[in-house]
Design a protein around this motif. Structure first.
Motif, PDB file in Angstrom:
ATOM      1  N   ASP A  74       4.881  -0.130   7.180  1.00 15.79           N
ATOM      2  CA  ASP A  74       3.599  -0.732   7.515  1.00 15.79           C
ATOM      3  C   ASP A  74       3.128  -1.738   6.467  1.00 15.79           C
ATOM      4  O   ASP A  74       2.011  -2.248   6.533  1.00 15.79           O
ATOM      5  N   ASP A  75       4.012  -2.046   5.513  1.00 17.83           N
ATOM      6  CA  ASP A  75       3.724  -3.116   4.551  1.00 17.83           C
ATOM      7  C   ASP A  75       3.720  -4.465   5.253  1.00 17.83           C
ATOM      8  O   ASP A  75       4.507  -4.707   6.182  1.00 17.83           O
ATOM      9  N   ALA A  76       2.865  -5.358   4.787  1.00 16.88           N
ATOM     10  CA  ALA A  76       2.816  -6.717   5.335  1.00 16.88           C
ATOM     11  C   ALA A  76       4.044  -7.510   4.920  1.00 16.88           C
ATOM     12  O   ALA A  76       4.552  -7.354   3.801  1.00 16.88           O
ATOM     13  N   LYS A  84       3.799  -9.519   1.711  1.00  9.28           N
ATOM     14  CA  LYS A  84       3.904  -8.813   0.430  1.00  9.28           C
ATOM     15  C   LYS A  84       5.249  -9.103  -0.214  1.00  9.28           C
ATOM     16  O   LYS A  84       5.362  -9.180  -1.445  1.00  9.28           O
ATOM     17  N   THR A  91       3.712  -6.798  10.093  1.00  9.26           N
ATOM     18  CA  THR A  91       4.305  -5.791   9.217  1.00  9.26           C
ATOM     19  C   THR A  91       5.803  -5.657   9.487  1.00  9.26           C
ATOM     20  O   THR A  91       6.324  -6.191  10.473  1.00  9.26           O
ATOM     21  N   ARG A 126       7.287  -2.980  10.443  1.00 10.96           N
ATOM     22  CA  ARG A 126       7.435  -2.241  11.703  1.00 10.96           C
ATOM     23  C   ARG A 126       7.376  -3.186  12.904  1.00 10.96           C
ATOM     24  O   ARG A 126       8.119  -3.024  13.881  1.00 10.96           O
ATOM     25  N   HIS A 127       6.496  -4.183  12.833  1.00 10.40           N
ATOM     26  CA  HIS A 127       6.411  -5.153  13.923  1.00 10.40           C
ATOM     27  C   HIS A 127       7.711  -5.936  14.054  1.00 10.40           C
ATOM     28  O   HIS A 127       8.164  -6.232  15.167  1.00 10.40           O
TER      29      HIS A 127
END
Length: 384
Positions: A132-134, A137, A151, A153-154
């Motif tokens: 779920d980190d951007a 980042k 993220t 996940r996306h």
């Protein structure tokens, strides 16, 4: 008088035409991706994971024209390489259309599923803190564009929400602009393309198949680990598991970033070994390469799909794996490439093909999706 000596050259199609090739050119191009694009080797290790030979199977299935055997399937579906593994034993292996045991055939988009698996390895090692980190980042160059709100996940579930056109027949589509940049070997060209895209949906809200998302994912894994994607694949899976041959990732430019989502070159049996790696739940020599629940989550539907509206006939999409109606995980690539992993029955099926694409496919009277599933079901019935 000094004459000019003309040396023979090996012709390959233009890289920008890779998704638009005629049936005449497909098999030659798919065997020679490393002559068309810049590449980086995924090095094998010092030992090879043995795959014993089991009793050969002879699956038969029914088509509109009558009963078909393995040879008929290969002819009808333009199959270059076919491998079936059951309980880690090879029970069927065939080659055609110029493919040989040591030749690396283009993975097309099958490599998306393998690249996404590296995100699991990076998570296991702590190089990635959370799915779920951007994205921004890890890739500061994507701050301030549509990917800023996306993220990891996306990315692995194809739900970035970024507007993307994956129409292979349209030379002006995003995927063909991406393909042209690869053919031109333009440094930074793909990342510039990704920065230029606009947001269309809220990230995570809708599934939209996007080859560019996996390019971003591969770049992120490289940034997080401090390694090239090829070296990281070699270090975490290729060498330790015991692949038989070096493979390669295609690069965006000479010595540039790997293309995580398409065109890698891998030998038939090594695709099969990757399937075995997943059957072993991502464990190599007793060491977990992936989080314990990674393969289970990768094979669950992040999005439920209508089987009638996608090129495989999948009923769902997980962590960059299409989900077969029988629940199995499938890596799927353009023109008939697939790595089918049935963890319940311990069966792996690899199919490497060069199936005709529009406009050439209009003259081809075989329903290739139906043919594939009929053969796959026959294999499962034969394996018991």
């Amino acid at each position: 008088m000094t004459g000019i000596v003309a040396y023979p050259k090996r012709h390959v199609p233009r890289g920008e035409d890779f998704l638009l090739l005629s049936p005449t050119a497909q098999a030659h191009a798919y065997r020679n991706v490393d002559r068309m694009f810049a590449t980086r080797a995924i090095r094998r290790g010092s030992s090879v994971l043995p795959l014993e030979r089991g009793q050969e199977i002879s699956p038969r299935y029914q088509a509109a024209q009558g009963a078909c055997d393995v040879d008929a399937y290969m002819d009808r579906a333009n199959v270059a390489g076919l491998l079936v593994i059951r309980h880690e034993k090879i029970v069927l292996e065939r080659y055609s259309l110029g493919l040989e045991e040591n030749v690396r055939w283009s993975s097309m988009s099958m490599i998306k599923s393998l690249t996404a698996t590296l995100a699991g390895a990076a998570l296991q090692q702590g190089a990635i803190a959370s799915l779920d980190d951007a994205v921004s980042k890890y890739i500061p160059a994507l701050r301030g564009c549509a990917y800023d709100a996306v993220t990891i996940r996306h990315l692995i579930t194809m739900s970035s929400g970024v507007r993307w056109n994956e129409d292979y027949t349209d030379r002006n589509s995003d995927v063909n602009r991406y393909s042209k940049s690869l053919g031109d070997k333009a440094p930074g060209g793909v990342l510039a393309l990704m920065r230029s895209l606009k947001a269309e949906h809220r990230p995570g809200s809708q599934f939209n198949y996007n080859t560019g998302d996996t390019y971003v994912l591969g770049s992120l894994i490289s940034a997080a680990t401090g390694k090239t994607l090829a070296d990281y694949m070699s270090e975490t899976i290729w060498s330790g598991l015991g692949m038989e041959y070096d493979a390669f990732y295609t690069l965006e430019s000479e010595a540039g970033q790997e293309i995580g989502g398409s065109r890698a070159g891998i030998a038939l049996r090594d695709f099969g070994r990757f399937g075995v790696f997943l059957l072993r739940n991502g464990v190599v020599d007793g060491t977990p390469v992936l989080p314990p629940d990674w393969v289970e989550h990768a094979g669950r539907p992040a999005f439920v799909l209508d089987a009638a509206t996608n090129r495989y006939g999948a009923t769902g999409y997980g962590y960059s794996w299409w989900l077969d109606p029988d629940g199995s995980m499938v890596a799927v690539g353009f023109a008939g490439q697939s790595l089918y992993v049935n963890r319940k029955n311990k069966v792996v099926i690899v199919t490497l093909s060069c199936q005709p694409q529009p406009p050439y496919s209009a003259a081809y009277d075989v329903d290739l999706q139906t043919e594939y599933h009929a053969f796959k079901n026959a294999v499962l019935a034969t394996c018991g």
